[in-house]
Write a protein that holds these residues in place. Structure first.
Motif, PDB file in Angstrom:
ATOM      1  N   ASP A 392     -10.578  -4.514   4.338  1.00  0.00           N
ATOM      2  CA  ASP A 392      -9.519  -5.273   4.208  1.00  0.00           C
ATOM      3  C   ASP A 392      -9.576  -6.657   3.676  1.00  0.00           C
ATOM      4  O   ASP A 392      -8.951  -7.008   2.903  1.00  0.00           O
ATOM      5  CB  ASP A 392      -8.668  -5.347   5.465  1.00  0.00           C
ATOM      6  N   GLU A 393     -10.694  -7.254   4.095  1.00  0.00           N
ATOM      7  CA  GLU A 393     -10.959  -8.761   3.837  1.00  0.00           C
ATOM      8  C   GLU A 393     -11.776  -9.030   2.523  1.00  0.00           C
ATOM      9  O   GLU A 393     -11.570 -10.148   1.891  1.00  0.00           O
ATOM     10  CB  GLU A 393     -11.315  -9.463   5.169  1.00  0.00           C
ATOM     11  N   GLU A 397      -8.321 -11.451  -5.097  1.00  0.00           N
ATOM     12  CA  GLU A 397      -7.064 -11.993  -5.309  1.00  0.00           C
ATOM     13  C   GLU A 397      -6.363 -10.648  -5.716  1.00  0.00           C
ATOM     14  O   GLU A 397      -6.675 -10.051  -7.163  1.00  0.00           O
ATOM     15  CB  GLU A 397      -6.580 -13.084  -6.265  1.00  0.00           C
ATOM     16  N   GLU A 398      -5.077 -10.523  -4.920  1.00  0.00           N
ATOM     17  CA  GLU A 398      -4.291  -9.244  -5.279  1.00  0.00           C
ATOM     18  C   GLU A 398      -2.772  -9.582  -6.035  1.00  0.00           C
ATOM     19  O   GLU A 398      -2.380 -10.346  -5.593  1.00  0.00           O
ATOM     20  CB  GLU A 398      -4.395  -8.296  -4.161  1.00  0.00           C
ATOM     21  N   TYR A 400      -0.365  -7.594  -5.020  1.00  0.00           N
ATOM     22  CA  TYR A 400       0.756  -7.266  -3.970  1.00  0.00           C
ATOM     23  C   TYR A 400      -0.107  -7.616  -2.602  1.00  0.00           C
ATOM     24  O   TYR A 400      -1.372  -7.410  -2.275  1.00  0.00           O
ATOM     25  CB  TYR A 400       1.103  -6.131  -3.996  1.00  0.00           C
ATOM     26  N   LYS A 401       0.624  -8.514  -1.776  1.00  0.00           N
ATOM     27  CA  LYS A 401       0.250  -8.669  -0.371  1.00  0.00           C
ATOM     28  C   LYS A 401       1.243  -8.526   0.573  1.00  0.00           C
ATOM     29  O   LYS A 401       2.393  -8.834   0.318  1.00  0.00           O
ATOM     30  CB  LYS A 401      -0.069 -10.340  -0.421  1.00  0.00           C
ATOM     31  N   MET A 421       6.804  -9.039   1.534  1.00  0.00           N
ATOM     32  CA  MET A 421       5.690  -9.051   0.577  1.00  0.00           C
ATOM     33  C   MET A 421       5.493 -10.196  -0.270  1.00  0.00           C
ATOM     34  O   MET A 421       6.682 -10.849  -0.469  1.00  0.00           O
ATOM     35  CB  MET A 421       5.532  -7.850  -0.150  1.00  0.00           C
ATOM     36  N   GLU A 422       4.320 -10.425  -0.690  1.00  0.00           N
ATOM     37  CA  GLU A 422       4.278 -11.671  -1.691  1.00  0.00           C
ATOM     38  C   GLU A 422       3.815 -10.630  -2.956  1.00  0.00           C
ATOM     39  O   GLU A 422       2.808  -9.832  -2.999  1.00  0.00           O
ATOM     40  CB  GLU A 422       3.100 -12.322  -1.383  1.00  0.00           C
ATOM     41  N   LYS A 499      -0.908  -1.263   4.462  1.00  0.00           N
ATOM     42  CA  LYS A 499      -2.145  -1.790   3.896  1.00  0.00           C
ATOM     43  C   LYS A 499      -2.705  -0.787   2.880  1.00  0.00           C
ATOM     44  O   LYS A 499      -3.272  -1.208   1.812  1.00  0.00           O
ATOM     45  CB  LYS A 499      -3.046  -2.194   4.963  1.00  0.00           C
ATOM     46  N   HIS A 503      -2.958  -1.506  -1.038  1.00  0.00           N
ATOM     47  CA  HIS A 503      -4.384  -1.355  -1.613  1.00  0.00           C
ATOM     48  C   HIS A 503      -4.338  -0.827  -2.875  1.00  0.00           C
ATOM     49  O   HIS A 503      -4.760  -0.896  -3.697  1.00  0.00           O
ATOM     50  CB  HIS A 503      -5.578  -1.022  -0.398  1.00  0.00           C
ATOM     51  N   ASN A 506      -2.627  -2.030  -5.607  1.00  0.00           N
ATOM     52  CA  ASN A 506      -3.590  -3.330  -6.313  1.00  0.00           C
ATOM     53  C   ASN A 506      -4.297  -2.451  -7.525  1.00  0.00           C
ATOM     54  O   ASN A 506      -4.815  -3.087  -8.150  1.00  0.00           O
ATOM     55  CB  ASN A 506      -4.041  -4.096  -5.224  1.00  0.00           C
TER      56      ASN A 506
END
Length: 519
Positions: A392-393, A397-398, A400-401, A421-422, A499, A503, A506
């Motif tokens: 996950d970490e 840089e993505e 969608y967050k 979301m961002e 998530k 993922h 992205n």
């Protein structure tokens, strides 16, 4: 008859391990990686001590070019190869990326030599194919003496023509000649005879290393690779977890452990640090989101598990009764409990390194914070939990967050999910109804992201045992010709689902930018 004593390591002939996880392995649906992920795999392959890393196909896209270039710049030890077709533009572009590796940069060029490929794909006569192969090798040799040439679909090539091509490209400057089973068609004794034919009928064959690259369409890629080595091949092209086109490639971990385990009848060795096999397999699974099946040889979850009472009794008496290799020899730790809530940052980072993860700076800080939060929720934190945290970490840089999720549901209530979301730094929020909390959550994400992708597969499982275990969700998403896999984990299965889906979106966005439809 008494068994002949195994040869000492110093007496064994060394087989070069050419890893193509980053090139052929990445070509299979769902396995595409971004540049940062490729670098993480390349660093692990360096620890594994492979001889050659095929980092990509530089002409394929700008992303592939940059990945090969960065691997060539950063990786020390293994040779770095880039694949290219037998034309000037491909070869020039390959060396532009590979030149940073200096003398360890390898240009790997190819053209098909079988009648079926020449007639239907290339639409070229054998004479023109031979001419193209020689011209390509000469151009590549103008950049570096480290040139590999592959006869694509070699096992379905007429042997006299195959021998003619091999002789000509060696004379032109190829120092490695690859005889691939491109479509996974051959069987061991036939492949042995093909390699032997070349050894017997190519006058200058001693001037080059014979390499083999086997696909697994009939489940014989590892067996075929072993047969080829017995016939005289001295390089094997393979991938971690056997990933690759269609049914995959020769599995690196299986081939390597065959050499190590059956030294009594196979007078060969390789330079692989076998204790890094399990960490390498886990890292690849975490990056691609594609786990190996439990009964996978060497690195599968059940590879060293014993349930039968007879087997357990034998293991208690003497482990070698049912284990032909030790878990430690492939990097599998006997201890299940790794860390707890009182563990510090240094112990956490060291254990990550032992598992094949290399995190620093802010990514390490975020992973450590997640570990401490998880340790407060769970009685035990396992290696698999750490793998999931890093997965996950460790992403770059993505677009969608995920912000936060609020879900209401029940036996007499319609499930409602509010998702924030961002998207490219901008906060957005919406609420959706659904047929259950997961459906509502994914609908909200689809609405916010405006994606047209289809959810092809949704799988949920437990990373470890117990009611406090982390849930792990894997999704497969497709849009047009692009198929990607996303993975997410959390003690909350709704959050894990969100998530995983984000993922995947992205990864899809990255893949669409790297290789637009129709390319």
């Amino acid at each position: 008859m008494a068994k002949a004593p195994a040869k000492k390591q110093d007496d064994r002939q060394i087989i070069r391990i050419f890893d193509t996880t980053l090139r052929d392995g990445e070509q299979s649906p769902g396995n595409s990686m971004n540049i940062e992920e490729k670098l993480r795999i390349a660093k692990q392959l360096q620890k594994l001590n492979v001889d050659v890393i095929e980092a990509g196909f530089p002409i394929a896209s700008e992303g592939d070019f940059e990945a090969v270039k960065k691997v060539a710049q950063m990786i020390k030890g293994p040779q770095i190869a880039g694949l290219c077709r037998s034309n000037d533009k491909d070869i020039d572009r390959a060396w532009e990326a590979l030149k940073y590796a200096g003398e360890k940069g390898r240009i790997h060029t190819f053209i098909a030599t079988s009648d079926i490929h020449m007639k239907y794909k290339l639409k070229m006569e054998p004479g023109r194919v031979l001419e193209s192969a020689v011209k390509a090798v000469k151009r590549a040799a103008g950049y570096t003496p480290n040139v590999e040439f592959s006869c694509e679909d070699a096992v379905r090539t007429r042997l006299p023509f195959l021998a003619e091509v091999v002789e000509a490209v060696i004379a032109a400057g190829a120092t490695t000649v690859n005889i691939p089973d491109t479509v996974g068609y051959t069987i061991p004794f036939e492949y042995f005879n093909i390699i032997k034919y070349l050894k017997d009928n190519v006058p200058n064959i001693d001037k080059a290393i014979i390499s083999v690259h086997c696909h697994n369409d009939l489940g014989l890629s590892v067996a075929n690779s072993v047969a080829a080595v017995q016939a005289g091949a001295r390089q094997v092209e393979c991938t971690l977890n056997g990933i690759g086109e269609r049914a995959g490639n020769c599995s690196l971990e299986e081939f390597v452990m065959i050499l190590k385990t059956r030294g009594d009848i196979l007078p060969f060795a390789c330079n692989i640090a076998t204790e890094q096999l399990t960490p390498s397999s886990r890292l690849l699974s975490n990056i691609t989101g594609i786990a190996v099946q439990p009964n996978k040889a060497v690195v599968g979850a059940n590879a060293f598990a014993h349930e039968s009472g007879i087997h357990q009794h034998g293991m208690l008496m003497e482990k070698s009764t049912y284990e032909i290799m030790t878990p430690e020899s492939v990097g599998l730790s006997a201890s299940a409990l790794v860390l707890g809530k009182h563990s510090g940052r240094h112990a956490f980072k060291k254990r990550l390194e032992e598992l094949g993860h290399d995190l620093d700076g802010e990514k390490l800080n975020r992973a450590f914070e997640r570990f401490k939060a998880l340790a407060d929720l769970k009685k035990e934190v396992f290696d698999e939990d750490l793998d999931a945290i890093v997965a996950d970490e460790a992403r770059e840089e993505e677009k969608y967050k995920l912000g936060h999720i609020t879900v209401t549901c029940g036996s007499f209530a319609v499930a409602t999910a509010t998702v924030q979301m961002e998207i490219e730094g901008n906060a957005v929020r919406t609420a959706e109804l659904g047929d259950g909390p997961v459906d509502a959550t994914l609908k909200a994400i689809r609405k916010l992201s405006k994606t047209k992708a289809s959810l092809m597969q949704y799988n949920v499982g437990s990373i470890t045992g117990g009611t406090d275990a982390q849930g792990e969700v894997t999704v497969r998403v497709a849009e047009g010709q692009h198929v990607v896999v996303g993975k997410g984990s959390s003690t909350d299965i709704i959050e894990a689902s969100a998530k995983a889906y984000i993922h995947a979106l992205n990864r899809l966005n990255y893949k669409q930018k790297r290789m637009p439809e129709g390319v």
